[in-house]
Enzyme design. Structure first.
Site, short mmCIF file in Angstrom:
data_model
loop_
_atom_site.label_atom_id
_atom_site.label_comp_id
_atom_site.label_asym_id
_atom_site.label_seq_id
_atom_site.Cartn_x
_atom_site.Cartn_y
_atom_site.Cartn_z
N ARG A 88 0.81 -1.22 0.00
CA ARG A 88 0.00 0.00 0.00
C ARG A 88 0.84 1.26 0.00
O ARG A 88 0.31 2.34 -0.17
CB ARG A 88 -0.91 0.03 1.23
CG ARG A 88 -2.05 -0.94 1.11
CD ARG A 88 -3.08 -0.65 2.15
NE ARG A 88 -4.24 -1.50 1.90
CZ ARG A 88 -5.30 -1.51 2.65
NH1 ARG A 88 -5.37 -0.74 3.71
NH2 ARG A 88 -6.31 -2.29 2.36
N ARG A 127 -22.27 -2.31 1.94
CA ARG A 127 -21.60 -3.46 2.55
C ARG A 127 -21.66 -3.38 4.07
O ARG A 127 -21.86 -4.38 4.75
CB ARG A 127 -20.13 -3.55 2.07
CG ARG A 127 -19.38 -4.72 2.67
CD ARG A 127 -17.98 -4.82 2.15
NE ARG A 127 -17.10 -3.90 2.85
CZ ARG A 127 -15.80 -3.77 2.61
NH1 ARG A 127 -15.24 -4.49 1.65
NH2 ARG A 127 -15.07 -2.92 3.28
N ARG A 133 -20.33 -4.13 9.35
CA ARG A 133 -18.94 -3.70 9.57
C ARG A 133 -18.93 -2.34 10.27
O ARG A 133 -19.32 -1.34 9.70
CB ARG A 133 -18.18 -3.60 8.25
CG ARG A 133 -17.87 -4.93 7.64
CD ARG A 133 -16.88 -4.74 6.53
NE ARG A 133 -16.51 -6.01 5.95
CZ ARG A 133 -15.48 -6.15 5.15
NH1 ARG A 133 -14.74 -5.12 4.82
NH2 ARG A 133 -15.20 -7.33 4.65
#
Length: 187
Positions: A88, A127, A133
Site C-alpha cells: 500500500r 456493505r 462492519r
C-alpha cells in the site's frame, strides 16, 4: 504467477481476487482478511489493528511486512500468489521486492481496478449495512479514500513505469469485470 491487485477500498478487489486466484490456481493473500481474523480471535495484533482500522488508518509497514513475509514463505505460495491489500506504500513495494529477490522471484503483473470514488463510497456503505462492519462509516470510508489517494495510488505510477500495470474498469457485474481481468492479464 505472482500478482498484486490494487484499487481503492470497495473497488471489488476481494471479490475478484478469489476468482483470479482460482483461475491461476494460486492463493489469494489478503492482509485485510489476516487482520480481521486476528481481530476476531482477539489476538494482541488484532487489538492493535482494531484501534487503527476504527480510526481509518493503515497498519504500520513493519507489522504488515512481517505478516506478508511469513505468509509468502508458506508452501501454497511457492508457485505464485495474488496479493490483495499489499503493498500500500512505496516502502512496502521496496520490502516486497526484497522479499521476492531473496528467492529469485519478482512480481509478474499488477492489476488495478479503477472505480470512481462516489461509487466506492456507495458500495462500502451498502456493505456496512449487510455485513455489519463497524469500521465502514461514511467518515471513515472517506478518510480511507483520501489515504488511498495519498499513499497507495502512487504505486500505480511506479508499477506502470516498470511495465507491470494493467488497469481494468471495476464497475459492472462481477462476471463481466472478471472477464475483463482475465482478458487484460492475457491468459
Amino acid at each position: 504467477m505472482r500478482l498484486i491487485i490494487l484499487g481503492p477500498p470497495g473497488a471489488g478487489k476481494g471479490t475478484q481476487a478469489s476468482r483470479i486466484a482460482e483461475h491461476y490456481e494460486i492463493p489469494a493473500i489478503s492482509t485485510g482478511d489476516i487482520f480481521r481474523a486476528n481481530i476476531k480471535n482477539e489476538t494482541e495484533l488484532g487489538k492493535q489493528v482494531q484501534e487503527i482500522l476504527a480510526s481509518g488508518g493503515y497498519v504500520s509497514d513493519e507489522v504488515t511486512n512481517a505478516i506478508v513475509a511469513d505468509r509468502l514463505q508458506q508452501e501454497d505460495a511457492s508457485r505464485g500468489f495474488l496479493l490483495d491489500g499489499y503493498p500500500r506504500t512505496t516502502a512496502q513495494v521496496t520490502a516486497l521486492d526484497e522479499m521476492l529477490a531473496e528467492s529469485g522471484q519478482e512480481v509478474d503483473k499488477v492489476l488495478e481496478l479503477v472505480v470512481d470514488d462516489e461509487v466506492v463510497v456507495d458500495r462500502l456503505l451498502k456493505r456496512a449495512e449487510v455485513e455489519g462492519r463497524v469500521d465502514d462509516t461514511e467518515e471513515v470510508i472517506r478518510e480511507r479514500m483520501a489515504l488511498y489517494h495519498r499513499e497507495t495510488q502512487p504505486l500505480s505510477s511506479a508499477y506502470d513505469q516498470r511495465g507491470l500495470l494493467v488497469r481494468v474498469d471495476g464497475v459492472g457485474e462481477v462476471d463481466e469485470v472478471a472477464r475483463r481481468i482475465v482478458d487484460a492479464l492475457g491468459s
